[in-house]
Design a protein around this motif. Structure first.
Motif, mmCIF file in Angstrom:
data_model
loop_
_atom_site.group_PDB
_atom_site.id
_atom_site.type_symbol
_atom_site.label_atom_id
_atom_site.label_comp_id
_atom_site.label_asym_id
_atom_site.label_seq_id
_atom_site.Cartn_x
_atom_site.Cartn_y
_atom_site.Cartn_z
ATOM 1 N N SER A 70 -6.356 -6.606 -8.290
ATOM 2 C CA SER A 70 -5.292 -6.015 -7.742
ATOM 3 C C SER A 70 -4.936 -6.764 -6.224
ATOM 4 C CB SER A 70 -5.113 -4.541 -7.578
ATOM 5 O OG SER A 70 -4.183 -4.134 -6.468
ATOM 6 N N CYS A 71 -3.894 -7.123 -5.720
ATOM 7 C CA CYS A 71 -3.777 -7.778 -4.715
ATOM 8 C C CYS A 71 -3.727 -6.466 -3.506
ATOM 9 C CB CYS A 71 -2.483 -8.218 -4.433
ATOM 10 S SG CYS A 71 -0.797 -7.435 -5.059
ATOM 11 N N CYS A 72 -4.047 -5.458 -3.870
ATOM 12 C CA CYS A 72 -4.025 -4.101 -2.998
ATOM 13 C C CYS A 72 -5.387 -3.865 -2.737
ATOM 14 C CB CYS A 72 -3.417 -2.960 -3.487
ATOM 15 S SG CYS A 72 -1.516 -3.156 -3.709
ATOM 16 N N VAL A 73 -6.272 -4.812 -3.379
ATOM 17 C CA VAL A 73 -7.920 -4.533 -2.956
ATOM 18 C C VAL A 73 -8.422 -5.841 -2.230
ATOM 19 C CG1 VAL A 73 -10.005 -4.264 -4.267
ATOM 20 C CG2 VAL A 73 -8.168 -3.160 -4.913
ATOM 21 N N GLY A 74 -9.050 -5.642 -1.297
ATOM 22 C CA GLY A 74 -9.543 -6.953 -0.447
ATOM 23 C C GLY A 74 -8.848 -7.221 0.601
ATOM 24 N N TRP A 75 -7.723 -7.018 0.357
ATOM 25 C CA TRP A 75 -6.740 -7.945 1.496
ATOM 26 C C TRP A 75 -6.112 -6.586 2.554
ATOM 27 C CZ3 TRP A 75 -4.690 -11.284 -2.428
ATOM 28 C CH2 TRP A 75 -5.184 -12.769 -2.463
ATOM 29 N N GLU A 76 -6.222 -6.745 3.845
ATOM 30 C CA GLU A 76 -5.350 -5.832 4.616
ATOM 31 C C GLU A 76 -4.031 -6.293 4.499
ATOM 32 O OE1 GLU A 76 -7.087 -4.764 8.833
ATOM 33 O OE2 GLU A 76 -5.527 -6.422 9.214
ATOM 34 N N VAL A 77 -2.971 -5.037 4.292
ATOM 35 C CA VAL A 77 -1.579 -5.361 4.160
ATOM 36 C C VAL A 77 -1.032 -5.262 5.657
ATOM 37 C CG1 VAL A 77 0.683 -4.152 3.487
ATOM 38 C CG2 VAL A 77 -1.625 -4.193 2.028
ATOM 39 N N MET A 78 -0.464 -6.515 6.160
ATOM 40 C CA MET A 78 0.456 -6.571 7.274
ATOM 41 C C MET A 78 1.745 -5.824 7.031
ATOM 42 S SD MET A 78 -1.970 -8.014 8.966
ATOM 43 C CE MET A 78 -1.208 -7.812 10.535
ATOM 44 N N LEU A 79 2.233 -5.169 8.316
ATOM 45 C CA LEU A 79 3.592 -4.531 8.135
ATOM 46 C C LEU A 79 4.802 -5.299 8.775
ATOM 47 C CD1 LEU A 79 2.476 -0.771 8.623
ATOM 48 C CD2 LEU A 79 2.568 -2.073 6.703
ATOM 49 N N ASP A 80 5.564 -5.556 8.259
ATOM 50 C CA ASP A 80 6.490 -6.221 9.138
ATOM 51 C C ASP A 80 7.351 -5.135 10.072
ATOM 52 O OD1 ASP A 80 9.541 -5.121 7.516
ATOM 53 O OD2 ASP A 80 7.533 -5.233 6.433
ATOM 54 N N GLU A 81 8.075 -5.591 11.200
ATOM 55 C CA GLU A 81 8.573 -4.605 12.081
ATOM 56 C C GLU A 81 9.408 -3.910 11.466
ATOM 57 O OE1 GLU A 81 11.214 -5.023 16.212
ATOM 58 O OE2 GLU A 81 10.046 -6.763 15.537
ATOM 59 N N ASP A 82 10.251 -3.861 10.658
ATOM 60 C CA ASP A 82 11.404 -2.953 9.906
ATOM 61 C C ASP A 82 10.618 -1.832 9.306
ATOM 62 O OD1 ASP A 82 13.453 -4.421 11.088
ATOM 63 O OD2 ASP A 82 13.863 -5.459 9.160
ATOM 64 N N HIS A 83 9.732 -2.176 8.642
ATOM 65 C CA HIS A 83 8.868 -1.271 7.897
ATOM 66 C C HIS A 83 8.071 -0.351 8.627
ATOM 67 C CE1 HIS A 83 10.553 -3.352 4.200
ATOM 68 N NE2 HIS A 83 10.211 -2.176 3.697
ATOM 69 N N ALA A 84 7.550 -0.982 9.805
ATOM 70 C CA ALA A 84 6.746 -0.054 10.606
ATOM 71 C C ALA A 84 7.509 0.855 11.222
ATOM 72 C CB ALA A 84 5.942 -0.973 11.725
ATOM 73 N N ARG A 85 8.613 0.640 11.791
ATOM 74 C CA ARG A 85 9.555 1.287 12.467
ATOM 75 C C ARG A 85 10.055 2.475 11.557
ATOM 76 N NH1 ARG A 85 13.302 -2.249 13.292
ATOM 77 N NH2 ARG A 85 12.330 -2.915 15.531
ATOM 78 N N ARG A 86 10.266 2.087 10.289
ATOM 79 C CA ARG A 86 10.957 3.094 9.322
ATOM 80 C C ARG A 86 9.640 4.187 9.148
ATOM 81 N NH1 ARG A 86 12.904 2.553 2.772
ATOM 82 N NH2 ARG A 86 12.103 4.720 2.349
ATOM 83 N N TYR A 87 8.598 3.911 9.035
ATOM 84 C CA TYR A 87 7.445 4.906 8.801
ATOM 85 C C TYR A 87 7.198 5.571 10.116
ATOM 86 C CZ TYR A 87 6.125 1.670 5.279
ATOM 87 O OH TYR A 87 6.247 0.959 4.042
ATOM 88 N N LEU A 88 7.608 4.836 11.391
ATOM 89 C CA LEU A 88 7.290 5.721 12.559
ATOM 90 C C LEU A 88 8.525 6.850 12.765
ATOM 91 C CD1 LEU A 88 6.066 2.680 14.863
ATOM 92 C CD2 LEU A 88 4.907 4.872 14.447
ATOM 93 N N SER A 89 9.629 6.405 12.228
ATOM 94 C CA SER A 89 10.678 7.278 12.515
ATOM 95 C C SER A 89 10.908 8.160 11.379
ATOM 96 C CB SER A 89 11.903 6.518 12.590
ATOM 97 O OG SER A 89 12.454 5.704 11.074
ATOM 98 N N GLY A 90 10.046 8.128 10.247
ATOM 99 C CA GLY A 90 10.352 9.526 9.320
ATOM 100 C C GLY A 90 9.485 10.736 9.729
ATOM 101 N N ASP A 91 9.959 11.802 9.082
ATOM 102 C CA ASP A 91 9.750 13.139 9.542
ATOM 103 C C ASP A 91 9.206 13.773 8.110
ATOM 104 O OD1 ASP A 91 8.531 15.176 11.080
ATOM 105 O OD2 ASP A 91 10.679 16.160 11.070
ATOM 106 N N ASP A 92 8.370 13.059 7.398
ATOM 107 C CA ASP A 92 8.076 13.786 6.082
ATOM 108 C C ASP A 92 6.479 13.394 6.098
ATOM 109 O OD1 ASP A 92 7.965 11.127 4.149
ATOM 110 O OD2 ASP A 92 9.219 11.151 5.735
ATOM 111 N N PRO A 93 5.633 14.159 4.968
ATOM 112 C CA PRO A 93 4.493 13.933 4.838
ATOM 113 C C PRO A 93 4.062 12.494 4.800
ATOM 114 C CG PRO A 93 4.868 16.012 3.826
ATOM 115 C CD PRO A 93 6.155 15.254 4.157
#
Length: 344
Positions: free
Chosen positions: A22-45
């Protein structure tokens, strides 16, 4: 804008939870600005969980999801992404949405490849014995002015492909012709750079056999020590290289090795517009093809290709270290490559 892709791209399907690497193993996932902002603005668990997992990476000047036990923190027990499951693919970082696709923008056109580090992509590359081809389509997006060398390098690369695909000759003879053309083309680019002219001679350049004596040594086993000196992404990589260094050669299908060589040429040759190092990228193509052949003796061709792509292609520092060695280390002089091709 013209988009060029590998001829099997449309067949690609992510293996998701069935992927053995899996590409989700062994590699750190870099976040683009739009998705980082989306997570920061969310108000759910799940948004709050994403924010808690985010770490600022000063080297990349971006947020990232650092690994937890070697895995992305959102990879669940079924090896599926919790973000994808809850919100759909568009909610995952662009890195996740596009992998294993990598795009090089050259101005008037772009070229996209499927990384052979992905098991599904590697299987497609090695799933046919036909010559590897490409498809072209229009994206509808405006292009930009490209480098002045591109009108000469693109048709020259077609000649390089033709040399590799000439199945009337053994593969090693084709790789030697490919390298000879790269060496002569490199001289043309150097002269054009010096004189401030267009490299028109690329369009009529003749190959042939280089004159002069070759050094009485090839690039292996020194090539395995060079690979082992690079940053390793997987803990057992250097052990694999030690095995391959001493293993007896195992014949591989030349049609598949040819496809590997064309793949690496597609990924690398045109990048010489950035620094003029056409020969270095030719040596890089042949080096990785021959390394894949030798590592296949201990891991099989598919796994050898996947590991080389993961360990080299996905690490810009490792790619640059190889190019530097080809320029500066006499053990990897073009003559040593030609000796290897004629005597191994």
């Amino acid at each position: 804008m013209l988009l060029r892709t590998l001829d099997y791209e449309e067949q690609f399907r992510c293996l998701a939870g069935r992927c053995p690497h899996s590409c989700c193993v062994g590699w750190e996932v870099m976040l683009d600005e739009d998705h980082a902002r989306r997570y920061l603005s969310g108000d759910d668990p799940l948004s709050r969980r994403a924010v808690e997992a985010m770490v600022y990476d000063e080297t990349e000047d971006a947020f990232a999801f650092p690994l937890s036990g070697g895995r992305c923190p959102f990879l669940d027990g079924e090896d599926l992404c919790a973000l994808h499951r809850a919100w759909g693919a568009e909610a995952t970082p662009l890195t996740c949405q596009t992998h294993p696709r990598f795009t090089e923008d050259y101005g008037p056109f772009a070229e996209r490849a499927l990384s052979a580090a992905c098991p599904a992509a590697s299987t497609l590359l090695l799933g046919s014995r036909e010559p590897l081809g490409f498809r072209e389509s229009e994206t509808g997006e405006p292009g930009e002015e490209g480098d002045a060398w591109l009108p000469y390098l693109v048709p020259f690369r077609q000649r390089l492909y033709a040399a590799l695909r000439d199945r009337s000759r053994p593969l090693r003879a084709r790789l030697a012709d490919f390298l000879t053309l790269c060496l002569l083309g490199d001289a043309v680019l150097a002269e054009a750079e010096l004189e401030g002219t267009a490299p028109e001679d690329l369009l009529t350049l003749e190959g042939g056999t280089l004159e002069g004596e070759l050094p009485e040594k090839g690039i292996f086993p020194a090539g395995f020590r060079l690979l082992a000196s690079l940053e390793a992404l997987e803990a057992d990589w250097r052990g694999v290289l030690r095995e391959a260094e001493t293993a007896a050669p195992v014949p591989q299908d030349e049609a598949l090795l040819e496809r590997i060589a064309v793949y690496f040429a597609y990924r690398s040759v045109l990048k010489c517009v950035n620094d003029g190092d056409l020969l270095g990228r030719g040596l890089y193509t042949v080096f990785l093809t021959l390394a894949a052949e030798r590592i296949a003796a201990v891991r099989g061709l598919g796994e050898a290709l996947r590991r080389l792509s993961r360990e080299v292609e996905h690490d810009a520092d490792n790619v640059e270290a190889l190019l530097t060695a080809f320029r500066e280390d006499g053990a990897f002089d073009v003559g040593c490559f030609l000796w290897e091709l004629r005597n191994s």
